[in-house]
Design an enzyme around this catalytic site. Structure first.
Site, mmCIF file in Angstrom:
data_model
loop_
_atom_site.group_PDB
_atom_site.id
_atom_site.type_symbol
_atom_site.label_atom_id
_atom_site.label_comp_id
_atom_site.label_asym_id
_atom_site.label_seq_id
_atom_site.Cartn_x
_atom_site.Cartn_y
_atom_site.Cartn_z
ATOM 1 N N TYR A 271 -75.830 -99.769 59.448
ATOM 2 C CA TYR A 271 -76.589 -99.190 60.551
ATOM 3 C C TYR A 271 -77.457 -100.222 61.254
ATOM 4 O O TYR A 271 -77.387 -100.388 62.472
ATOM 5 C CB TYR A 271 -77.456 -98.020 60.081
ATOM 6 C CG TYR A 271 -78.232 -97.408 61.233
ATOM 7 C CD1 TYR A 271 -77.561 -96.745 62.256
ATOM 8 C CD2 TYR A 271 -79.611 -97.531 61.328
ATOM 9 C CE1 TYR A 271 -78.254 -96.204 63.334
ATOM 10 C CE2 TYR A 271 -80.314 -96.993 62.386
ATOM 11 C CZ TYR A 271 -79.631 -96.327 63.393
ATOM 12 O OH TYR A 271 -80.321 -95.806 64.464
ATOM 13 N N LYS B 22 -77.318 -101.742 65.003
ATOM 14 C CA LYS B 22 -78.396 -101.717 66.000
ATOM 15 C C LYS B 22 -78.603 -103.104 66.606
ATOM 16 O O LYS B 22 -78.785 -103.243 67.826
ATOM 17 C CB LYS B 22 -79.695 -101.243 65.345
ATOM 18 C CG LYS B 22 -79.691 -99.801 64.908
ATOM 19 C CD LYS B 22 -80.195 -98.866 65.978
ATOM 20 C CE LYS B 22 -81.682 -98.964 66.161
ATOM 21 N NZ LYS B 22 -82.197 -97.931 67.096
ATOM 22 N N ASP C 207 -72.661 -90.102 58.990
ATOM 23 C CA ASP C 207 -73.035 -90.967 60.109
ATOM 24 C C ASP C 207 -72.067 -92.079 60.483
ATOM 25 O O ASP C 207 -72.467 -93.029 61.155
ATOM 26 C CB ASP C 207 -74.402 -91.620 59.832
ATOM 27 C CG ASP C 207 -75.513 -90.637 59.570
ATOM 28 O OD1 ASP C 207 -75.292 -89.434 59.791
ATOM 29 O OD2 ASP C 207 -76.602 -91.061 59.155
ATOM 30 N N HIS D 269 -72.966 -95.310 63.032
ATOM 31 C CA HIS D 269 -72.951 -96.714 62.634
ATOM 32 C C HIS D 269 -71.878 -97.486 63.390
ATOM 33 O O HIS D 269 -72.140 -98.542 63.964
ATOM 34 C CB HIS D 269 -72.681 -96.834 61.131
ATOM 35 C CG HIS D 269 -73.758 -96.259 60.272
ATOM 36 N ND1 HIS D 269 -74.003 -96.701 58.994
ATOM 37 C CD2 HIS D 269 -74.654 -95.263 60.478
ATOM 38 C CE1 HIS D 269 -74.992 -96.012 58.454
ATOM 39 N NE2 HIS D 269 -75.399 -95.127 59.344
ATOM 40 N N ASN E 72 -75.372 -80.621 60.491
ATOM 41 C CA ASN E 72 -76.428 -80.975 61.433
ATOM 42 C C ASN E 72 -76.058 -82.237 62.182
ATOM 43 O O ASN E 72 -75.207 -83.010 61.751
ATOM 44 C CB ASN E 72 -77.746 -81.202 60.683
ATOM 45 C CG ASN E 72 -77.717 -82.482 59.866
ATOM 46 O OD1 ASN E 72 -78.063 -83.562 60.348
ATOM 47 N ND2 ASN E 72 -77.271 -82.381 58.611
ATOM 48 N N GLU F 118 -78.566 -85.131 64.354
ATOM 49 C CA GLU F 118 -79.843 -85.534 64.914
ATOM 50 C C GLU F 118 -79.587 -86.327 66.192
ATOM 51 O O GLU F 118 -79.778 -85.812 67.295
ATOM 52 C CB GLU F 118 -80.578 -86.365 63.862
ATOM 53 C CG GLU F 118 -81.942 -86.865 64.219
ATOM 54 C CD GLU F 118 -82.463 -87.724 63.069
ATOM 55 O OE1 GLU F 118 -83.386 -87.277 62.389
ATOM 56 O OE2 GLU F 118 -81.924 -88.826 62.846
ATOM 57 N N GLU G 60 -76.443 -91.386 69.747
ATOM 58 C CA GLU G 60 -75.654 -92.385 69.020
ATOM 59 C C GLU G 60 -74.212 -91.924 68.871
ATOM 60 O O GLU G 60 -73.303 -92.740 68.706
ATOM 61 C CB GLU G 60 -76.294 -92.681 67.664
ATOM 62 C CG GLU G 60 -77.542 -93.540 67.805
ATOM 63 C CD GLU G 60 -78.194 -93.883 66.488
ATOM 64 O OE1 GLU G 60 -78.388 -95.085 66.207
ATOM 65 O OE2 GLU G 60 -78.532 -92.955 65.725
#
Length: 752
Positions: A379, A383, A451, A455, A526, A528, A532
């Site tokens: 991750y 970024k 995720d 990522h 879920n 968030e 992304e």
């Protein structure tokens, strides 16, 4: 920050054939642990020592909980029903609540709980609304007591759970938008256990209408059977047949319509999409099979993001859901049509940018002692890759070729490290779960399969920027094959790939992605950071455009257009028609199967609650400008909750504001100067370029679209500026929906 919560197959020939079909080249097939070459790169077929793959919540390794019929199929983790196949809790071999909408479900030893929550609860000190699963009835067979529930088969938005206790076997088919539960059982009578004594409003032998907890259901047994009610237990013998169904009715007078389709069992679901001249079309189709009679039609409920964009006829019937009103269509398919969302590799050149100032900021980023800020896991490395990639076209735009090339070198070096197995960082394929996991992992990307779309979006985005300037690097024979392998893990467009599931993270019917690999929560799955997720979609548009892969380009266009509308409706409540009237927030940080929450996984800081669905800000963020009033409400709420303007994530929120009111954002930048700490995925160079450019060009005008996916329009004081980037080797002409044309030279950006 995402917190929610693939590798070799058993047969090497399957991998070789799949890679060849995708143009990824041959692969080795060793009998022992090895690194698998893919183009110039490689991944490992075993995890690095000391690392973990998917586990229960107590750390026990776990394998997919599927029937023998599905044993070799890639399991679609990160779905609305994934807890059927991913047993996150050792003491629950059935499932956690699953939110299909309008119905909710939970598997138990005796069958399938079914509910239809219609009244929201406001919980968590007013931060969350939820339509939590509560069983109105349990559908099963007399005497059924299964030790577990497995996933038997699945399609794009349906799944078939399976129960067996040795004497009795039950399969049910459930899905998004399905008002019916279709059941096939053997070894016992059909048995419905209700939450309380039901009220019977219709009784016609094999068709029974009952009301439970204020909700109306119709029970359908084979012709010749008869339902019997005894207290809260309703049974019917199946005779020589093996089928029955249950439907939730929008009203008691809908029984005749629903009865018509009670025996037309849904057997599969599939979406198809196309993009043309700035328009994205998608068709959602169910396949059916009659159990008796000849009827093959059906009923399906459309979410708000779907019925807003269809001209297909809808019935007057509606349902309540956490996503607002669902509307019912009487057909096996429907088609949506909506404007595409343009993606640019960078905002175009504009006169309002001070080049000397921008050069200073660029030098600051490119010459940092550690451009990757100590990142080691997937991750935070991602970024950092995203932050540096944003600056490459900006440096190129102002003629800073040396800085551009230095940044490209940094990107290539770090990507190649990750794309080569055997070092401190690598990707490893888990052949049981058929997934590619990056190590070092983070935020449950290994143990929970969380995720991956978050990522890997940064890696694909950074690779797309490299491909814009170095096509040889992006060739399949070089590093492009590893990029495509990451895409196959997170957003595979193929349903026949034996090594990865179709669109792992993206729920085509819900219209957005899910973050948790196991879906093991009472509130369902879920997501968030919706932004992304769209970062991956935008990266696919750029990668596909840069490499000539129209399939991936158009996939990105479909995903981006679809999720953009879902974000507007379900995260930002753009039309103010989704959130319950009793809910006191204008935006949410997280969407759950049961509702949504004004929160994040790691903080209650309002700046981050609002900013997490904005970052990373790139040329793929322009779609957010479609709902400018929602942006204004969003930021006003942030300041109310924050007790003043943003401090920690001011750059992200300034950039967000610039999509609706560039002048206001520029005034805040000017007042604050550069005296702040950039968000980890941002830089002063990019933030300054973004705000100053939009101040000069105007906010994005998404009412006009271009025939090229990499085009956009801006408007300031009624004057439009048209922009497009041409990745091709020859000049092209872009036609915009207002009739304007723009000639764009090869491999360049043009504006008018």
């Amino acid at each position: 920050m995402p917190v929610s919560s693939r590798a070799r197959p058993a047969a090497a020939l399957v991998l070789v054939s799949t890679l060849a079909a995708l143009g990824l080249g041959p692969a080795a097939s060793p009998a022992v642990a090895a690194n698998i070459p893919v183009g110039a790169g490689s991944y490992s077929d075993t995890r690095p020592p000391g690392t973990s793959g998917p586990t229960t919540n107590t750390g026990t390794p776990v394998t997919p909980k599927v029937t023998e019929a599905a044993r070799n199929e890639p399991v679609p983790t990160n779905d609305w029903w994934s807890s059927l196949a991913f047993q996150r809790y050792g003491d629950n071999p059935y499932s956690t609540p699953m939110y299909g909408h309008p119905l909710t479900y939970q598997a138990t030893s005796g069958g399938l709980e079914v509910g239809y929550p219609t009244t929201p609860a406001i919980v968590g000190e007013g931060r969350q609304y939820e339509y939590a699963h509560k069983a109105d009835l349990t559908l099963g067979l007399t005497g059924l007591n299964s030790p577990d529930t497995k996933a038997d088969s699945w399609s794009d938005w349906t799944v078939t759970p399976y129960w067996s206790d040795g004497a009795r076997t039950l399969r049910t088919t459930i899905g998004h938008g399905l008002p019916f539960v279709y059941a096939k059982g053997s070894g016992g009578d059909a048995r419905i256990t209700t939450a309380g004594a039901p009220t019977v409003f219709a009784d016609d032998g094999n068709v029974l209408g009952i009301t439970v907890a204020g909700h109306h259901y119709a029970l359908f047994a084979p012709t010749g059977s008869d339902w019997s009610v005894s207290g809260s237990t309703v049974t019917a013998g199946l005779g020589a047949k093996d089928y029955f169904s249950v439907a939730v009715l929008p009203s008691t007078d809908a029984l005749a319509t629903y009865r018509k389709y009670a025996y037309s069992f849904v057997t599969g679901s599939e979406v198809s999409w196309s993009t043309d001249a700035g328009t994205v079309r998608a068709t959602y189709r169910l396949t059916t099979q009659p159990q008796e009679g000849t009827e093959t039609g059906t009923l399906q409920a459309l979410y708000r993001h779907q019925w807003l964009h269809t001209t297909d006829a809808l019935t007057p019937y509606t349902y309540v859901s956490p996503r607002g009103t669902m509307k019912v269509r009487e057909a096996t398919s429907f088609t949506t049509s909506q404007q595409g969302s343009g993606v640019l590799p960078a905002l175009p050149a504009a006169g309002g940018v001070d080049r000397a100032r921008l050069k200073g900021y660029l030098d600051e980023a490119a010459n940092a002692a550690d451009p990757f800020s100590g990142a080691t896991d997937t991750y935070w490395t991602g970024k950092a890759l995203g932050r540096l990639a944003q600056l490459v076209p900006v440096a190129d735009q102002i003629g800073e070729g040396a800085t551009r090339d230095k940044l490209l070198g940094l990107l290539k070096g770090r990507l190649e490290e990750w794309f080569t197995a055997g070092g401190a960082s690598e990707f490893s394929y888990d052949k049981q779960w058929k997934t590619l996991i990056g190590y070092p992992a983070s935020y449950g990307s290994d143990t929970e399969l969380n995720d991956h779309h978050f990522h890997y979006s940064y890696y694909v985005y950074a690779a797309a920027i490299v491909a814009q300037y170095d096509q040889a690097w992006a060739a399949d024979s070089n590093w492009g094959s590893m990029v495509k392998t990451l895409v196959r893990d997170a957003a595979n467009p193929s349903r026949t790939d034996a090594d990865f599931p179709f669109l792992r993270g993206f729920d085509v019917y819900a219209g957005h992605s899910w973050a948790s690999g196991h879906q093991g929560f009472a509130a369902g799955n879920n997501q968030e950071s919706s932004s992304e997720s769209t970062n991956l979609s935008a990266a696919l548009v750029l990668w596909g455009s840069a490499t000539g892969d129209t399939r991936l380009r158009d996939l990105g266009g479909y995903l981006l257009a679809t999720e953009s509308e879902a974000i507007a409706q379900y995260w930002f409540d753009a039309d103010q028609e989704v959130f319950p009237s009793s809910y006191g927030h204008d935006t949410v940080g997280m969407v759950w199967g049961s509702g949504a929450a004004y929160s994040t996984w790691w903080t209650a800081n309002p700046e981050e609650i609002h900013g997490i669905n904005v970052l990373p800000v790139t040329g793929g963020s322009l779609h957010l400008a479609r709902e400018k009033d929602a942006i204004r409400r969003n930021l006003a709420e942030m300041e109310r909750e924050n007790g003043g303007p943003a401090v920690e994530w001011r750059d992200i929120l300034w950039e967000f504001e610039a999509l609706a009111d560039p002048a206001a954002a520029k005034a805040k930048w000017d007042a604050g100067g550069a005296a702040y700490t950039p968000e980890a995925g941002e830089s002063r160079a990019h933030t300054y370029h973004w705000i100053a450019t939009l101040d000069a060009l105007g906010a994005p005008d998404v009412t006009v679209t271009g025939s090229l996916p990499t085009s956009a329009v801006f408007s300031r004081n009624g004057v439009r500026v048209y922009a497009a980037h041409n990745f091709g080797a020859t000049a092209t002409t872009v036609t915009f929906s207002d009739g304007t044309t723009l000639d764009v030279p090869a491999r360049s950006t043009a504006t008018r």
